[in-house]
Design a protein around this motif. Structure first.
Motif, PDB file in Angstrom:
ATOM      1  N   PRO A  20       0.830  -1.207   0.000  1.00  0.00           N
ATOM      2  CA  PRO A  20       0.000   0.000   0.000  1.00  0.00           C
ATOM      3  C   PRO A  20       0.865   1.257   0.000  1.00  0.00           C
ATOM      4  O   PRO A  20       2.082   1.190   0.128  1.00  0.00           O
ATOM      5  N   SER A  21       0.217   2.394  -0.108  1.00  0.00           N
ATOM      6  CA  SER A  21       0.951   3.656  -0.012  1.00  0.00           C
ATOM      7  C   SER A  21       1.151   3.986   1.471  1.00  0.00           C
ATOM      8  O   SER A  21       0.410   3.514   2.341  1.00  0.00           O
ATOM      9  N   VAL A  22       2.160   4.775   1.745  1.00  0.00           N
ATOM     10  CA  VAL A  22       2.463   5.172   3.122  1.00  0.00           C
ATOM     11  C   VAL A  22       1.248   5.844   3.762  1.00  0.00           C
ATOM     12  O   VAL A  22       0.959   5.626   4.942  1.00  0.00           O
ATOM     13  N   SER A  23       0.509   6.626   2.989  1.00  0.00           N
ATOM     14  CA  SER A  23      -0.639   7.353   3.538  1.00  0.00           C
ATOM     15  C   SER A  23      -1.751   6.418   4.022  1.00  0.00           C
ATOM     16  O   SER A  23      -2.622   6.839   4.786  1.00  0.00           O
ATOM     17  N   GLU A  24      -1.741   5.158   3.595  1.00  0.00           N
ATOM     18  CA  GLU A  24      -2.754   4.202   4.038  1.00  0.00           C
ATOM     19  C   GLU A  24      -2.456   3.638   5.425  1.00  0.00           C
ATOM     20  O   GLU A  24      -3.298   2.960   6.005  1.00  0.00           O
ATOM     21  N   LEU A  25      -1.261   3.892   5.942  1.00  0.00           N
ATOM     22  CA  LEU A  25      -0.886   3.395   7.264  1.00  0.00           C
ATOM     23  C   LEU A  25      -0.995   4.520   8.286  1.00  0.00           C
ATOM     24  O   LEU A  25      -0.434   5.586   8.095  1.00  0.00           O
ATOM     25  N   GLU A  26      -1.706   4.247   9.364  1.00  0.00           N
ATOM     26  CA  GLU A  26      -1.756   5.193  10.477  1.00  0.00           C
ATOM     27  C   GLU A  26      -0.573   4.902  11.392  1.00  0.00           C
ATOM     28  O   GLU A  26      -0.129   3.750  11.518  1.00  0.00           O
ATOM     29  N   ASP A  46       7.481   6.474  13.611  1.00  0.00           N
ATOM     30  CA  ASP A  46       8.574   7.456  13.581  1.00  0.00           C
ATOM     31  C   ASP A  46       9.176   7.618  12.192  1.00  0.00           C
ATOM     32  O   ASP A  46      10.383   7.516  12.018  1.00  0.00           O
ATOM     33  N   ARG A  47       8.329   7.831  11.204  1.00  0.00           N
ATOM     34  CA  ARG A  47       8.746   8.072   9.821  1.00  0.00           C
ATOM     35  C   ARG A  47       9.442   6.864   9.171  1.00  0.00           C
ATOM     36  O   ARG A  47      10.136   7.004   8.182  1.00  0.00           O
ATOM     37  N   LYS A  48       9.256   5.672   9.727  1.00  0.00           N
ATOM     38  CA  LYS A  48       9.783   4.452   9.121  1.00  0.00           C
ATOM     39  C   LYS A  48       8.641   3.460   8.967  1.00  0.00           C
ATOM     40  O   LYS A  48       7.657   3.518   9.693  1.00  0.00           O
ATOM     41  N   VAL A  49       8.799   2.546   8.021  1.00  0.00           N
ATOM     42  CA  VAL A  49       7.826   1.471   7.831  1.00  0.00           C
ATOM     43  C   VAL A  49       8.551   0.153   8.057  1.00  0.00           C
ATOM     44  O   VAL A  49       9.630  -0.073   7.510  1.00  0.00           O
TER      45      VAL A  49
END
Length: 114
Positions: A20-26, A46-49
């Motif tokens: 998914p896109s980063v924006s889909e993760l809370e 913290d800005r990491k996935v």
């Protein structure tokens, strides 16, 4: 950090799968992502996935229904607790979640499954 990496070549040819896109993760809310026979738990912190196999190493049960408290997820089956920033088990230090490499390209999450 969420920044594009150069010199990636063709990610798919190198074993990477687009998620998914980063924006889909809370923030600190794990999301289940499945691809073929892989079941993955994605989490943004913290800005990491980070990506882990969606499987508690205790008995192999899925973690995606577990309760989270900050950076800690609790297995809904037997109560094992894991630090989502590292995958380390806080209940039994000799076990940990299986991580997958992750990269972010143009705000899309890519996971290398093997």
């Amino acid at each position: 950090p969420f920044h594009a990496m150069n010199d990636t070549g063709n990610l798919e040819q190198n074993g990477w799968v687009q998620g998914p896109s980063v924006s889909e993760l809370e923030e600190v809310r794990p999301v289940r992502f499945s691809h073929e026979d892989h079941d993955i738990l994605l989490v943004r912190m913290d800005r990491k996935v980070m990506a882990f196999r969606n499987q508690c190493p205790h008995m192999g049960m899925p973690l995606d229904g577990g309760m989270t408290d900050g950076a800690v997820i609790t297995c809904p089956w037997h109560g094992f607790r894991f630090d989502l920033s590292t995958g380390e088990c806080m209940t039994a230090p000799h076990v940990q979640l299986e991580p997958f490499p992750v990269r972010v390209e143009d705000q899309k999450i890519w996971i290398r499954l093997g």
